[in-house]
Design a protein around this motif. Structure first.
Motif, short mmCIF file in Angstrom:
data_model
loop_
_atom_site.label_atom_id
_atom_site.label_comp_id
_atom_site.label_asym_id
_atom_site.label_seq_id
_atom_site.Cartn_x
_atom_site.Cartn_y
_atom_site.Cartn_z
N ASP A 42 74.62 -19.83 52.79
CA ASP A 42 74.77 -21.16 53.39
C ASP A 42 74.40 -22.24 52.40
OD1 ASP A 42 75.48 -20.57 56.19
OD2 ASP A 42 73.58 -19.50 56.17
N ALA A 43 73.46 -21.96 51.53
CA ALA A 43 73.01 -22.93 50.54
C ALA A 43 72.44 -22.17 49.36
CB ALA A 43 71.95 -23.85 51.14
N ALA A 44 72.33 -22.86 48.25
CA ALA A 44 71.72 -22.28 47.06
C ALA A 44 70.23 -22.61 47.06
CB ALA A 44 72.38 -22.85 45.81
N VAL A 45 69.48 -21.83 46.30
CA VAL A 45 68.07 -22.14 46.08
C VAL A 45 67.84 -22.16 44.58
CG1 VAL A 45 65.68 -21.49 46.53
CG2 VAL A 45 67.45 -21.00 48.25
N VAL A 46 67.31 -23.28 44.09
CA VAL A 46 67.14 -23.49 42.65
C VAL A 46 65.69 -23.89 42.38
CG1 VAL A 46 67.96 -24.80 40.64
CG2 VAL A 46 69.52 -24.33 42.54
N LEU A 99 76.59 -28.09 41.84
CA LEU A 99 77.38 -27.68 43.01
C LEU A 99 78.75 -28.34 42.91
CD1 LEU A 99 74.21 -28.41 44.31
CD2 LEU A 99 75.27 -26.86 45.96
N VAL B 53 64.34 -25.97 45.37
CA VAL B 53 65.14 -26.87 46.20
C VAL B 53 66.32 -26.07 46.76
CG1 VAL B 53 66.52 -27.72 44.25
CG2 VAL B 53 66.34 -29.09 46.33
N VAL B 54 66.60 -26.32 48.04
CA VAL B 54 67.76 -25.71 48.68
C VAL B 54 68.87 -26.76 48.64
CG1 VAL B 54 68.64 -24.68 50.81
CG2 VAL B 54 66.24 -24.38 50.15
N ALA B 55 70.09 -26.36 48.27
CA ALA B 55 71.17 -27.34 48.10
C ALA B 55 72.50 -26.75 48.55
CB ALA B 55 71.27 -27.75 46.63
N SER B 56 73.28 -27.57 49.24
CA SER B 56 74.57 -27.14 49.76
C SER B 56 75.55 -28.31 49.74
CB SER B 56 74.39 -26.64 51.19
OG SER B 56 75.64 -26.27 51.73
N ASP B 87 73.49 -26.26 57.11
CA ASP B 87 73.45 -25.24 56.05
C ASP B 87 72.03 -25.10 55.47
OD1 ASP B 87 76.09 -24.31 55.98
OD2 ASP B 87 76.74 -26.01 54.78
N ILE B 88 71.35 -26.24 55.35
CA ILE B 88 69.98 -26.20 54.84
C ILE B 88 69.07 -25.49 55.84
CG2 ILE B 88 68.01 -27.63 54.14
CD1 ILE B 88 70.45 -27.68 52.20
N ALA B 90 69.90 -23.36 58.02
CA ALA B 90 70.26 -21.94 58.14
C ALA B 90 69.67 -21.09 57.01
CB ALA B 90 71.77 -21.78 58.18
N MET B 91 69.12 -21.71 55.98
CA MET B 91 68.38 -20.96 54.97
C MET B 91 66.89 -20.87 55.34
SD MET B 91 70.64 -20.04 52.78
CE MET B 91 69.78 -19.46 51.30
N LEU B 149 70.00 -31.51 50.47
CA LEU B 149 68.87 -30.89 49.79
C LEU B 149 67.80 -30.56 50.82
CD1 LEU B 149 68.54 -33.44 46.83
CD2 LEU B 149 69.86 -31.31 46.86
N LEU B 152 61.76 -25.39 51.34
CA LEU B 152 61.51 -24.15 52.07
C LEU B 152 60.09 -24.06 52.64
CD1 LEU B 152 63.47 -21.73 49.73
CD2 LEU B 152 63.85 -21.96 52.19
N PRO B 157 63.61 -17.94 51.42
CA PRO B 157 64.88 -18.28 52.05
C PRO B 157 65.40 -17.10 52.88
CG PRO B 157 65.17 -17.89 49.69
CD PRO B 157 63.69 -17.91 49.94
N THR B 221 72.53 -17.53 59.44
CA THR B 221 73.59 -18.42 58.99
C THR B 221 73.86 -19.42 60.10
OG1 THR B 221 75.79 -18.49 57.95
CG2 THR B 221 75.57 -17.08 59.87
N ASP B 222 74.52 -20.53 59.76
CA ASP B 222 74.98 -21.40 60.84
C ASP B 222 76.42 -21.03 61.17
OD1 ASP B 222 76.01 -22.72 58.44
OD2 ASP B 222 76.57 -24.35 59.78
#
Lengths: 330, 330
Positions: A42-46, A99, B53-56, B87-88, B90-91, B149, B152, B157, B221-222
């Motif tokens: 659903d999203a990336a983690v960085v 992204l 950071v979570v990013a989508s 999406d954020i 859902a992580m 963004l 967590l 995640p 997930t969403d």
């Protein structure tokens, strides 16, 4: 869904389908230790070791920001990534992740988006970053939306707001090369190659952003709208005037030749050309700068003069670029 | 550049110009303590207290993801933001910031992008996040690219890859409401209002994502492509089979009525409708779940059956949504 591994023509993105194209795109990517969760969720983690993340988004549209007959998909990818990575560097940060939001027509051959992805990936690697996620949808106009993430490494961000009277203005990277290359291409020529290449694929000095932050830069930006326009942003937010000394600007002999051939003062390209993504910053006057920085002016107290002057006077050509009033592709 | 403060008609984005529009958009924004550098610089700086950071990123296009005659700009903004914020969540993360990449035609009235911005801002506020930056360019097709963004809060995640045989499958939020509303709208009706509103403006249960992570969710997930399709993503990555028990799914009487009126089995909407952005997760079987979670199935070992079954059998309708093979707006 077609199997593309057998040497057959890859067909169009419409034939491949959304999920198939996403698989094709993500299969080309490489990773870095900073990527904790990569594409596909659903999203990336960085990683954001500094407890802050720097983030910037830019959109490029076919016909406005690039042309398929002038640039390969690979070059468009490199350029789109470079533009965003330069924004991260211009805050004094080190890029970590990209992204990609991509709009592609169904009839587009699959190798266009895959080569675009290769270009984005390779440019990210130049900056030691990785593509971490994205979205792909069908639409009429190729649109490339990139978000870049970065880490400040425990330094304060260098904004546009810290320039002080007495500071020097210095630049590193290239100025006017992309604009000169654009002038060459728009007249139907494909050389001099160095300038055409600079238009197709800028080479922003990513390392210089964090380095400038470490040297005590008081304000910084990348040159994307043109030197005068971007210095204008610094001058406006910092509430100062900036004077550029034209003698400090580098106009290569070959650029002067192009100017003569097409009837344009090359100083115009250097002062108003964006897209090279040079980095311009202000520094305290006593700061010794590395050799690749060129001092091009100084910060002054605000006055009745325009916020940015060239050799003490207003620059009489249009500065920068307004996407809504622009008549055509640039 | 026109002065818009005098009560005159705001005109078009072409008349206002790029920088004028950006000023209009950013002037509407609110901030949060997480925003260290907001819009207007080369990049934003947002707190990432957890060192990750979570990013989508998601892209919405006019005519494909929204229609101006069905949804106001404000609702498009809420929906675009909701889709990314979900999406954020859902992580298992808490949203912190949004970046907006916007393509607008020059002839578009200025109040369309400003109302879009209001919608994005307000939806971000529902999730306690803020719009931190973006880019605006001119183009033929309204395109809304949003990057979200999140943080967590020191939890791992929750990916799509952790579902284990024996886990229960549970969902919170709404399923099929947006699809039922779309069916109503596409037949030219504007009621029942609750379903039309659900299509125009989803209400994802943002809080439920981090809460599920805290409850030990093994995968999450969403629901954006439809329940079966999204559970399929979990099943594929987790290498399991998932069986949905249709008796566990909630089909409100009014949704059944709409189904009867338009000749569609409402179970189809619940199983294949995306865009409500419910959150579906798998949990260890002994995990007690809060009241708002509904257990709808279980995780099984992989078998010869499809990866997602309904009441033990293949669901024979097309699951989910492929943007490239879809014939029309959805």
């Amino acid at each position: 869904m077609r199997d593309l591994t057998g040497g057959r023509s890859p067909g169009t993105v419409g034939e491949l389908g959304e999920f198939g194209l996403i698989r094709q795109l993500t299969s080309r990517l490489t990773s870095t230790p900073a990527v904790r969760v990569g594409p596909g969720d659903d999203a990336a983690v960085v990683a954001a070791p500094d407890r802050r993340v720097v983030a910037s988004t830019d959109i490029l549209i076919e016909g406005r920001h690039f042309r398929r007959d002038w640039s390969t998909a690979y070059d468009v990818g490199r350029k789109a990534a470079a533009q965003n990575l330069a924004d991260i560097a211009a805050m004094g940060a080190v890029p970590t992740g990209l992204l990609l939001g991509l709009v592609v027509p169904a009839e587009l051959p699959v190798n266009w988006p895959t080569e675009l992805m290769d270009g984005i990936r390779d440019e990210a690697q130049v900056a030691a970053a990785a593509v971490v996620g994205g979205d792909v949808v069908r639409g009429d106009t190729i649109t490339v939306s990139i978000t870049a993430l970065g880490d400040l490494r425990n330094r304060e961000p260098v904004t546009r707001g810290g320039a002080r009277p007495g500071d020097v203005v210095a630049v590193t990277g290239w100025l006017g090369w992309s604009a000169a290359g654009h002038a060459v291409l728009s007249r139907g020529f494909r050389s001099p190659r160095a300038f055409v290449e600079a238009h197709r694929r800028p080479e922003p000095p990513y390392h210089a952003g964090p380095a400038a932050a470490g040297l005590g830069a008081t304000a910084m930006t990348d040159v994307s709208d043109g030197l005068i326009a971007d210095l204008g942003h610094i001058a406006e937010v910092s509430k100062v005037r900036i004077d550029v000394r034209s003698a400090g600007l580098d106009i290569p002999a070959q650029m002067a030749d192009i100017g003569q051939a097409v009837g344009v003062d090359p100083l115009h390209w250097v002062l108003t050309g964006g897209e090279d993504h040079a980095i311009v910053a202000t520094f305290p006057p006593d700061q010794k700068l590395p050799a690749r920085w060129r001092v091009i002016g100084e910060v002054l107290a605000p006055s009745a003069l325009p916020q940015v002057t060239v050799d003490g006077a207003a620059w009489d050509k249009a500065g920068g670029w307004d996407h809504f009033s622009a008549p055509s592709e640039h």
